[in-house]
Design an enzyme around this catalytic site. Structure first.
Site, short mmCIF file in Angstrom:
data_model
loop_
_atom_site.label_atom_id
_atom_site.label_comp_id
_atom_site.label_asym_id
_atom_site.label_seq_id
_atom_site.Cartn_x
_atom_site.Cartn_y
_atom_site.Cartn_z
N GLY A 1 107.09 -48.28 64.46
CA GLY A 1 107.10 -47.93 62.95
C GLY A 1 106.29 -48.91 62.15
O GLY A 1 105.41 -49.74 62.81
N LEU B 1 107.30 -40.33 66.89
CA LEU B 1 106.62 -41.35 66.35
C LEU B 1 106.42 -42.72 67.60
O LEU B 1 107.59 -43.19 67.92
CB LEU B 1 107.21 -42.12 65.16
CG LEU B 1 106.31 -43.16 64.33
CD1 LEU B 1 104.94 -42.73 64.04
CD2 LEU B 1 106.97 -43.69 63.28
N ASP B 2 105.41 -43.10 67.70
CA ASP B 2 105.07 -44.43 68.48
C ASP B 2 105.73 -44.19 69.99
O ASP B 2 106.10 -45.48 70.56
CB ASP B 2 105.49 -45.58 67.96
CG ASP B 2 104.79 -45.83 66.45
OD1 ASP B 2 103.55 -45.54 66.58
OD2 ASP B 2 105.28 -46.54 65.63
N ALA B 3 106.07 -42.98 70.36
CA ALA B 3 106.67 -42.76 71.47
C ALA B 3 106.02 -42.14 72.64
O ALA B 3 106.37 -41.86 73.66
CB ALA B 3 107.93 -41.94 71.31
#
Lengths: 296, 296, 296, 296
Positions: free
Chosen positions: B213, B239-241
């Site tokens: 994040g 998100l960001d995964a």
């Protein structure tokens, strides 16, 4: 080793290390260095750090005095009155002569134990290891082969407070200064931690704060990271959240299975834990706000 | 560049790259290599990987054929019938002649943009950059100085779907193959992601999964980590995964302020993002189970 | 940038940096810090180093004074009389206001040039670049696109002393403080070097002292090393033997051709050279005995 | 360990590893993989490398066969006739069942010895250590505590050939497969080397080819390098010039004395030597032209 310390006793210089922290203010460095000079000391090392955000000042200073002219209690009284009170300092004095006493807690993994004992036996770690404590008997033969007393304290759901009492008794009995959890794999109770604040060093087998808790290599494998790590930190009440002393990492790839990660991680754990021990031993770590200042 | 490709056209060898994945089975390697040999091809590179846990087989193969004897459509038909159907394979064929088209999305940070454009202009990246897209005008002068068309598409709470439509229109119009978010700082909508599965590369300024994040350098500073990192990954809905392509790290200490971390991190971001772009470009990345296989 | 410096001028604090070296003696740190305190200064950073073997003392100190109460010439006179003469010190005073002037020498490789100019334009390097000098015209378009004057000074066997004269005239004319050889690929004449002692920074594309001289990547390939490196150093008369400022390395394997090493090396060269420039710029480098002390 | 191999014996699969090198030619991979498939084998790993400059092909292949259907001598005869003769290959076959026998040569430094024996005892190295040989008696207690036979063979100017004869007799007597010089500090005679070509692994305490020969940490200190390294390599007649198996490095600074470099270097030496041993053990190293191909 004996000869070496025998020799040291016959030099006529006394070496001291001072650690200081206080609110950041003008004139601290000048006041401290001037005080040391005024009582005939020579500063051989000085390093300082200011946390600008928190406005906190940290200093580590090594000084030398002629033995004849140095008296530890006098120094403490004078430094407190002339310097520490002035700046409202927290401070510690350490003298080089004392060999700290370290307890090792282990479980079933032997790699960190072998590594620490090898370093100890070859003189790399200037400390004493009065005892090894374990909840299992598996590593007793290693302790025996290195000639170190081994205490078996089983830990189960039902005997937790009894085990804690035994642990604390053993530590007290052997006048232990700090404890190293060399892959001990058990959670240390709050009461125990509070008796040894910033004196219990753990090795966690991940690059914290990634992969807190159990089975970090499994989690790293699942997430598909390209780098794994290890972290040595002081144990606090919140799991794997204490002040980080040292971290290191190594590259991995899709070709590595979980057991490959475990195997590669072992080398990281050994280096990162022994580095943490050495920094602690050399009084190079100061803790503030759940973070560490690591002097060079 | 022109001369180089002119020259290539006059060699009489056709170079192909094949990517394969399927359930792991006996005899795949022999079948594939035998097929290539049987139609007169020479294998110049082969690498394979088996995910033992998931029982999935991955292969990357580079082959050479005499141009006169190679026909792409024939190859595709034959490979499908004689090999792919047999093993129930997913597979892709790439020929070296095609220059992929990459769109760059930027916001206000210029370091990754400068880095990518410098590499592009010096011939390190063999691709085309038909356009740069931004929600701000700040970096337009850089695009101009490198002679690349710049499109300003403001994004706000109220115009999200309109902006997405503009983005998709621009990408389609320029026949974009893949998108690089060079510190774009905006969340990509699900519909957009689904149109470019594993074709949007993001650089995240932390060592994922740590510090997902916003403001990862602030979080790293607060936690007191001794190493910071950067991660390039394919964008997925979470998100960001998404699947990690590349990561790298650098040491930091208590002496580094947040702005020092930001500054040190910039170099990591540049290297990690450009490495991710090159791996994608060279068809060395296969995605499976939200992880990547990165061939050498 | 303008606004930022405008703002700085309106703070009422003057920031200074002092670099000191002298024979190691008792009482230096106390004397210096006491002097700064005695004239109303606050020490915001102090670091010191003693070369035990050579018995040399090094110190770097940053201090702050209220502008109204600080006069540079007075400070210089007093520090010389009260401190420097006492300890027979070599010392330098730097004030934060001055922007150093850096000349870039390039040849045909553009990667370091792009990297430095990108960092310069984005405000990462607080300096001026009055000119770029090259023995070839190839990189003139890059200089033009970044709006920096470009001077073409051809160098051949026959015009070496003429070229040197032109170089020195250009540097003098533009009041250049230090020179960066960004893969310049020409040997700098002794007379030139002597006019800029420890003020010419070179990037050598190997891990010195391995692979001195031309074609280090070829030599690294031939030797079969598993790690390659880059080194930024001050230029001295002996080729590639000057004081090392910074080094970094990256892993390679048997799969890498010479051109792969060249390509991987480019990223190292960029980082190592820009780190060297920043350390020099921040007055964090002291040279002694053909080695560097690099303050943190 | 016993249980583990006991278990392995009861699987019905035979695992083999084949190493091949020959002049690069079309069709090798297809021929080999087809041959394995034709006799009922399954390829579980294949990796290949072509040295484009020398036009040499290298391959490492792991295969599995049902035990009932696999006969080692038959395989050797068939592979030689049907494949190796065709391509004029050099090749080796290894079966997983055999535990290689490693001799350790040591002198007075104990860190590598402790490290290797710790790994051996904890099952990380799947080999046998029938003996430790030393020119001094200092490390005998360590050998004793780990229960490994220790042979003291003094080496002086006058008894070199006698010592060599004793060494060779001991190695032969214990059917040693390969030798590890764990900081042995003596030059191995040419006759000895020729009997164990690419079977003597040395650890050199520098980043070769920098700092060949004695006292590399002293030389590194004098040169002022910012990174030190260690190298494991096969011993050849030219000192410290044999094929490099593995290298690693660590950062140092002006604050590190020679003894600090020695201390930091010890950790490098341990990791780099044990990695070299493991690669050799897993048959992942091929030597050609005084360089190594290291398979993944």
């Amino acid at each position: 080793m004996v000869d070496f310390y025998f020799f040291l006793n016959f030099t006529n210089m006394k070496k001291i290390t001072i650690l200081i922290h206080c609110k950041d203010q003008s004139g601290i460095i000048a006041a401290v260095t001037n005080f040391i000079a005024s009582i005939g000391g020579n500063i051989v090392y000085i390093d300082q750090h200011v946390d600008q955000e928190q406005e906190v000042f940290f200093m580590r200073l090594e000084g030398e005095f002629e033995k004849a002219s140095f008296n530890t209690s006098d120094f403490k009284i004078q430094f407190q009155q002339k310097i520490a009170d002035l700046f409202n300092m927290s401070w510690e004095l350490h003298t080089a002569a004392y060999l700290p006493k370290m307890a090792l807690f282990v479980s079933k993994y032997e790699h960190c134990l072998y590594d620490i004992l090898g370093r100890y036996k070859s003189g790399e770690l200037t400390l004493e290891i009065p005892l090894i404590v374990s909840n299992h008997l598996d590593l007793k033969p290693i302790a025996d082969s290195f000639g170190i007393p081994f205490f078996h304290v089983p830990v189960s759901k039902d005997n937790k407070s009894e085990a804690e009492a035994k642990h604390l008794a053993l530590l007290s009995e052997h006048a232990i200064d700090f404890i190293v959890l060399a892959r001990y794999m058990q959670i240390i109770p709050e009461g125990f931690i509070n008796q040894y604040p910033h004196k219990i060093i753990n090795i966690h087998h991940s690059f914290l704060p990634a992969f807190v808790g159990a089975k970090p290599y499994h989690s790293a494998y699942k997430r598909g990271v390209k780098i794994i790590g290890a972290t040595s930190h002081y144990v606090t009440v919140e799991l794997d959240a204490g002040p980080i002393i040292e971290q290191d990492v190594t590259r991995v790839s899709h070709t590595h299975s979980i057991s490959d990660l475990v195997s590669k991680g072992r080398d990281l754990e050994k280096i990162v834990l022994s580095t943490g021990i050495k920094l602690h031993l050399d009084r190079k770590v100061m803790v503030y706000n759940n973070k560490t200042v690591i002097f060079s």
